[in-house]
Enzyme design. Structure first.
Site, PDB file in Angstrom:
ATOM      1  CG  HIS A 130      -3.558  -1.455  -9.252  1.00  0.00           C
ATOM      2  ND1 HIS A 130      -3.328  -1.361  -7.892  1.00  0.00           N
ATOM      3  CD2 HIS A 130      -3.835  -2.773  -9.481  1.00  0.00           C
ATOM      4  CE1 HIS A 130      -3.464  -2.558  -7.334  1.00  0.00           C
ATOM      5  NE2 HIS A 130      -3.770  -3.419  -8.290  1.00  0.00           N
ATOM      6  CG  ASN A 157      -0.665  -4.105  -4.988  1.00  0.00           C
ATOM      7  OD1 ASN A 157      -0.534  -4.261  -6.186  1.00  0.00           O
ATOM      8  ND2 ASN A 157      -1.740  -4.524  -4.332  1.00  0.00           N
ATOM      9  CB  CYS A 176      -2.566  -7.424 -11.071  1.00  0.00           C
ATOM     10  SG  CYS A 176      -3.897  -6.416 -10.368  1.00  0.00           S
ATOM     11  NE  ARG A 203      -5.317  -1.432   2.589  1.00  0.00           N
ATOM     12  CZ  ARG A 203      -6.002  -2.416   1.993  1.00  0.00           C
ATOM     13  NH1 ARG A 203      -5.714  -3.669   2.256  1.00  0.00           N
ATOM     14  NH2 ARG A 203      -6.977  -2.130   1.150  1.00  0.00           N
ATOM     15  CE1 TYR A 242      -6.422  -0.218  -6.873  1.00  0.00           C
ATOM     16  CE2 TYR A 242      -7.004  -1.952  -8.416  1.00  0.00           C
ATOM     17  CZ  TYR A 242      -6.596  -1.553  -7.160  1.00  0.00           C
ATOM     18  OH  TYR A 242      -6.360  -2.484  -6.192  1.00  0.00           O
TER      19      TYR A 242
END
Length: 421
Positions: A194, A144, A164, A90, A244
């Site tokens: 998102h 995700n 989500c 990440r 987002y």
């Protein structure tokens, strides 16, 4: 009822366990299996999970294991919350795109594509093992990028629904602002995972009074502050975009910000170290307040509601989920995965009808859906050219010079997780 959580060693898990304990009448779990290859983390999380169950008087059994096949054997539902490559991957996803002047984020843009390429093959392998163990089991995906992962699962014929926490988080915030119970708030929530907009906020159910204009008039500044968008923009849009959308509506501003502060991955990694130390305290028997900063707020309640409805229990009949479009949004293919309110039951999720979508949002949805097509193709078949095509198609990239540079960086940083590289 047996539920299995893949990625059970996640620091998210106590949030989920707390929901199972509190909402046991909605979802009566007899056996909760937490499976994770990281044995040290798993035992810390599992110990806290048992203490949470005990404190709240839940009689279910919590089992920890690193044996995936044993974990999914006989499971009624399997929840996926894994992170291939961990927080280190990440951190890279949030860093190398910035070198090319693009948003560095773990679920969208170039970083989101990297996560999809690492994740889809692993999830499909897990799903096949679930199918062999129990063909009737439901797979609930919280991993995700949820839209791409759910589309991979559905495309392979699995009984899957994506989940989500954006919608339930907004529902709770709007309810607090309006002074009503969360159950009284129904969202006209439309888009892709998102990439969503609240085009209506209804009281009492899908056909209730739309109070979105009043919400924006009375609380627009508070809503805008949460989204980190200017209030006049919300006034002009007349809807509430998810946070987002800031990556799209304020791309260059966000890139400048991200270049001058520690990555979210670094913040989360530090928080996880604190949480794991807390989880090891045998006196701790509830989820700590620090967990709220980890993300995933209300995930447990959404997960319980969805699992209960899918398994024939007392879950809400209408929930916001990720599932096949099937004509709901006529400007998208039927097999696009959209995030909308749906009727959920033992046969799965059926999207509710959606009012005509403003071209301002429909165009972006169509563009990102095309990217997701190419991203899934790259995840399933590999190859540098497929990665390049997906990046070139993404609205947050879109220029061939950026796409070339990002392709090289993506492959270099993820070679260990790409069988074809």
């Amino acid at each position: 009822m047996k539920l299995t959580v893949v990625g059970g060693g996640s620091t998210y898990t106590p949030e989920l366990v707390d929901g199972f304990a509190r909402l046991r009448d909605t979802l009566p779990v007899q056996e909760l299996v937490l499976v994770d290859p990281a044995a040290d983390r798993l035992e810390l999380v599992g110990g806290l999970a048992r203490r949470i169950f005990a404190k709240q008087g839940h009689t279910g059994r919590v089992v920890t294991t690193s044996d995936l096949d044993a974990a999914v054997d006989g499971a009624d539902a399997v929840l996926l919350q894994l992170r291939v490559g961990g927080q280190a991957a990440r951190e890279r996803d949030e860093t190398w795109p910035l070198e090319c002047g693009c948003v560095g984020q773990e679920t969208t843009g170039a970083g989101g594509l990297a996560k999809a390429l690492r994740t889809v093959p692993v999830v499909l392998d897990i799903a096949e093992r679930v199918r062999r163990a129990n063909p009737g089991a439901w797979i609930i995906d919280f991993t995700n990028p949820v839209g791409i992962v759910t589309r991979a699962l559905l495309g392979a014929g699995h009984r899957a629904v994506g989940l989500c926490n954006v919608a339930i988080g907004l529902q709770r915030k709007f309810a607090a602002l309006l002074g009503v119970a969360p159950a009284d708030v129904h969202l006209d929530h439309v888009g892709l995972n998102h990439l969503t907009w609240e085009t209506g906020v209804r009281l009492g159910g899908p056909e209730g009074e739309d109070v979105l204009p009043r919400l924006l008039a009375e609380h627009g500044e508070a809503v805008a502050a949460d989204l980190r968008l200017p209030p006049p923009l919300l006034d002009r849009l007349g809807v509430v975009p998810s946070y987002y959308l800031r990556y799209y509506y304020a791309h260059d501003e966000v890139v400048d910000e991200l270049r001058t502060k520690p990555s979210r991955a670094a913040e989360v990694a530090a928080m996880e170290r604190q949480l794991l130390e807390m989880y090891g305290d045998p006196a701790l028997d509830e989820k700590p307040g620090l967990l709220a900063g980890r993300g995933g707020a209300y995930y447990s309640e959404a997960a319980v509601d969805l699992a209960a409805a899918l398994l024939g229990g007392e879950g809400s009949p209408y929930q916001v989920v990720n599932t096949y479009n099937r004509g709901t949004l006529p400007f998208l293919p039927d097999d696009a995965v959209i995030e909308v309110p749906a009727a959920v039951g033992a046969k799965g999720a059926t999207p509710l009808p959606v009012a005509a979508v403003d071209p301002l949002y429909a165009g972006l949805m169509a563009s990102v859906t095309a990217y997701e097509d190419l991203a899934l193709d790259a995840a399933l078949r590999g190859g540098r050219e497929r990665v390049f095509r997906a990046l070139l198609a993404h609205p947050l990239v879109g220029q061939y010079a950026y796409a070339e540079q990002l392709t090289d960086r993506l492959i270099a940083h993820n070679r260990a997780h790409l069988a074809w590289a």
